[in-house]
Design a protein around this motif. Structure first.
Motif, short mmCIF file in Angstrom:
data_model
loop_
_atom_site.label_atom_id
_atom_site.label_comp_id
_atom_site.label_asym_id
_atom_site.label_seq_id
_atom_site.Cartn_x
_atom_site.Cartn_y
_atom_site.Cartn_z
N ARG A 180 -10.22 42.25 10.57
CA ARG A 180 -9.31 41.12 10.72
C ARG A 180 -9.67 40.34 11.99
O ARG A 180 -9.96 40.91 13.03
CB ARG A 180 -7.86 41.58 10.78
N TYR A 181 -9.61 39.02 11.86
CA TYR A 181 -9.91 38.13 12.98
C TYR A 181 -8.76 37.15 13.17
O TYR A 181 -8.18 36.65 12.20
CB TYR A 181 -11.19 37.34 12.71
N PHE A 182 -8.42 36.90 14.43
CA PHE A 182 -7.52 35.81 14.78
C PHE A 182 -8.39 34.62 15.20
O PHE A 182 -9.35 34.80 15.95
CB PHE A 182 -6.61 36.20 15.95
N VAL A 183 -8.04 33.45 14.71
CA VAL A 183 -8.79 32.25 15.06
C VAL A 183 -7.84 31.28 15.78
O VAL A 183 -6.76 30.96 15.28
CB VAL A 183 -9.39 31.58 13.81
N HIS A 184 -8.26 30.86 16.96
CA HIS A 184 -7.49 29.98 17.83
C HIS A 184 -7.97 28.55 17.60
O HIS A 184 -9.15 28.24 17.78
CB HIS A 184 -7.72 30.41 19.28
N ILE A 185 -7.06 27.68 17.18
CA ILE A 185 -7.43 26.30 16.86
C ILE A 185 -6.42 25.32 17.44
O ILE A 185 -5.38 25.69 17.99
CB ILE A 185 -7.51 26.08 15.33
N GLY A 186 -6.73 24.04 17.31
CA GLY A 186 -5.80 22.95 17.60
C GLY A 186 -6.06 21.86 16.59
O GLY A 186 -7.16 21.74 16.04
N TYR A 187 -5.03 21.06 16.29
CA TYR A 187 -5.25 19.97 15.34
C TYR A 187 -4.30 18.81 15.58
O TYR A 187 -3.18 18.97 16.08
CB TYR A 187 -5.14 20.45 13.89
N ASN A 188 -4.80 17.64 15.26
CA ASN A 188 -3.99 16.42 15.22
C ASN A 188 -3.48 16.29 13.79
O ASN A 188 -4.25 16.11 12.86
CB ASN A 188 -4.86 15.22 15.61
N GLY A 189 -2.17 16.39 13.62
CA GLY A 189 -1.61 16.46 12.28
C GLY A 189 -1.27 15.14 11.63
O GLY A 189 -0.69 15.12 10.54
N LEU A 190 -1.66 14.04 12.25
CA LEU A 190 -1.22 12.73 11.78
C LEU A 190 -1.62 12.45 10.33
O LEU A 190 -0.87 11.84 9.58
CB LEU A 190 -1.79 11.63 12.69
N GLN A 191 -2.80 12.91 9.93
CA GLN A 191 -3.30 12.62 8.59
C GLN A 191 -2.95 13.72 7.57
O GLN A 191 -3.39 13.64 6.41
CB GLN A 191 -4.82 12.45 8.64
N TYR A 192 -2.17 14.71 8.00
CA TYR A 192 -1.91 15.85 7.12
C TYR A 192 -0.44 15.96 6.75
O TYR A 192 0.44 15.58 7.51
CB TYR A 192 -2.35 17.15 7.80
N ASN A 193 -0.22 16.52 5.58
CA ASN A 193 1.15 16.77 5.13
C ASN A 193 1.60 18.17 5.55
O ASN A 193 2.13 18.95 4.77
CB ASN A 193 1.24 16.62 3.60
N GLY A 194 1.31 18.50 6.81
CA GLY A 194 1.69 19.79 7.36
C GLY A 194 0.58 20.82 7.27
O GLY A 194 -0.53 20.55 6.80
N TRP A 195 0.86 22.01 7.77
CA TRP A 195 -0.11 23.11 7.77
C TRP A 195 -0.29 23.70 6.38
O TRP A 195 -1.40 23.93 5.93
CB TRP A 195 0.32 24.22 8.73
N GLN A 196 0.80 23.98 5.69
CA GLN A 196 0.77 24.83 4.50
C GLN A 196 -0.01 24.22 3.35
O GLN A 196 0.10 23.03 3.06
CB GLN A 196 2.20 25.14 4.05
N LYS A 197 -0.77 25.08 2.67
CA LYS A 197 -1.60 24.64 1.55
C LYS A 197 -0.73 24.18 0.38
O LYS A 197 0.18 24.88 -0.04
CB LYS A 197 -2.52 25.76 1.11
N GLN A 198 -1.02 22.99 -0.11
CA GLN A 198 -0.36 22.42 -1.28
C GLN A 198 -1.43 21.75 -2.13
O GLN A 198 -2.37 21.15 -1.62
CB GLN A 198 0.70 21.41 -0.86
N ALA A 199 -1.24 21.83 -3.44
CA ALA A 199 -2.31 21.41 -4.34
C ALA A 199 -2.57 19.91 -4.33
O ALA A 199 -3.71 19.48 -4.49
CB ALA A 199 -1.97 21.87 -5.76
N THR A 200 -1.56 19.11 -4.14
CA THR A 200 -1.71 17.67 -4.38
C THR A 200 -1.75 16.81 -3.12
O THR A 200 -1.89 15.60 -3.22
CB THR A 200 -0.55 17.17 -5.27
N VAL A 201 -1.63 17.43 -1.94
CA VAL A 201 -1.61 16.64 -0.71
C VAL A 201 -2.56 17.24 0.31
O VAL A 201 -2.93 18.42 0.25
CB VAL A 201 -0.19 16.54 -0.11
N MET A 202 -2.98 16.42 1.27
CA MET A 202 -3.86 16.88 2.35
C MET A 202 -3.10 17.80 3.29
O MET A 202 -2.00 17.48 3.73
CB MET A 202 -4.40 15.68 3.13
#
Length: 269
Positions: free
Chosen positions: A2-24
Motif C-alpha cells: 500500500r502506498y499513500f500519495v501526497h498531491i495538490g489540485y486546483n479544483g476549478l475545472q472539476y466536479n469534485g474529487w469523487q469519480k463519476q461517470a458523466t462529469v470531470m
C-alpha cells in the motif's frame, strides 16, 4: 504493497474529487493516468470528497500495487497529469492504513476578496462588499470550537450516522487593507458543505443581516436556518490532512498570491 500519495489540485475545472461517470473529476483523471503507466486498472481511495470547484493544497490517496517499479513514478505522473493536479510524494506504508478513515484532523482555508481582481479569479471567492463588521464575524468564529454538533450547518444531516464534529481551532484573518479575508478551521471531520454554509452565515453577520446570538442559537438548537446560503466554492481549500502515523507539512506555496506572499500581512480580524 500500500502506498499513500501526497498531491495538490486546483479544483476549478472539476466536479469534485469523487469519480463519476458523466462529469470531470479528480479521482477519475488520476486513476486513468496510473492505469496508463502501470498498464493495468488501478483504483485509489481519497482522504475526502471535495465539492465541485473546491481546491486541495494538501490531499492524500492510497493505492495498492503488487509489484515495485524501476522508474521515477512522481515524474511520470506529473508529466501525464494535467497542470491543475500535482504529485508531491509517494510513500510506502506498513500494513493497510486507510487514507480516508485514518485521518484524525483536516484543516481548510477559505479565501475571499472584496474587490474585482482578475488575478484572484478562481483562487479566491469574489464578493463586492464594503464595511463588513469584522468584530462580529470574529465573535461568531470564536464560538465554533465550543460546540460539537453541527447538524444546523449541513445540507443533508439525516444521511449521516451522526453530525458531531470536533472543531479544534477556528480563526478569521484580514489583510492590512481589509480587502481580503482568510477563514481557517480544523476538525476531525466535516459535513456536507459545512464550511461554505458557516462562511455564508459569517458574511450575513458581517453585513448586519444576522446577529451573533442568532448564529449561536442554531448551534444550540441544532435547527437548520430557514435560508441556507453557502459561500462560493472557489475560495475553499483543503489545506492539511493529519494521520497518527503521517504528518507532512503542506506545500504552502500552493498560491503565492493568497498565502505565502501574504502571511506577514494577515491579522486577526
Amino acid at each position: 504493497m500500500r502506498y499513500f500519495v501526497h498531491i495538490g489540485y486546483n479544483g476549478l475545472q472539476y466536479n469534485g474529487w469523487q469519480k463519476q461517470a458523466t462529469v470531470m473529476n479528480v479521482q477519475g483523471v488520476i486513476e486513468k493516468s496510473l492505469s496508463q503507466i502501470f498498464k493495468t486498472t488501478i483504483a485509489i481511495n481519497g482522504c475526502g470528497r471535495t465539492d465541485a470547484q473546491v481546491h486541495a493544497s494538501q490531499f492524500f490517496f492510497h493505492m495498492d500495487l503488487e509489484e515495485s517499479w524501476d522508474f521515477d513514478l512522481i515524474f511520470r505522473l506529473n508529466k501525464l497529469l494535467p497542470l491543475n493536479i500535482a504529485v508531491y510524494d509517494v510513500i510506502p506504508m506498513e500494513g493497510l492504513p486507510h487514507a480516508r478513515f485514518d485521518a484524525v484532523q483536516r484543516s481548510y482555508d477559505y479565501f475571499l476578496h472584496t474587490y474585482k481582481d482578475p488575478f484572484l479569479n478562481g483562487l479566491s471567492s469574489y464578493y463586492l462588499l464594503d464595511g463588513l463588521n469584522w468584530d462580529e464575524m470574529k465573535a461568531a468564529v470564536a464560538l465554533l470550537p465550543l460546540y460539537k454538533d453541527y447538524r444546523a450547518f449541513c445540507t443533508h444531516p439525516d444521511k449521516y450516522e451522526h453530525t458531531l464534529c470536533y472543531v479544534r481551532s477556528a480563526s478569521l484573518m484580514v489583510d492590512d487593507k481589509r480587502e481580503k479575508l482568510r477563514f481557517q478551521i480544523s476538525s476531525n471531520r466535516f459535513l456536507g458543505k459545512m464550511i461554505r454554509i458557516i462562511m455564508g452565515q459569517l458574511l450575513k453577520i458581517g453585513k448586519g443581516i444576522l446577529s451573533v446570538d442568532e448564529f449561536e442559537s442554531h448551534l444550540i438548537s441544532k435547527k437548520t436556518p430557514e435560508l441556507i446560503t453557502p459561500a462560493h466554492p472557489q475560495g475553499l481549500y483543503l489545506s492539511k490532512v493529519t494521520y497518527p502515523y503521517l504528518d507532512l507539512p503542506p506545500r504552502t506555496d500552493f498560491s503565492a498570491i493568497l498565502q505565502k506572499a501574504s502571511d506577514t500581512n494577515w491579522k486577526k480580524a
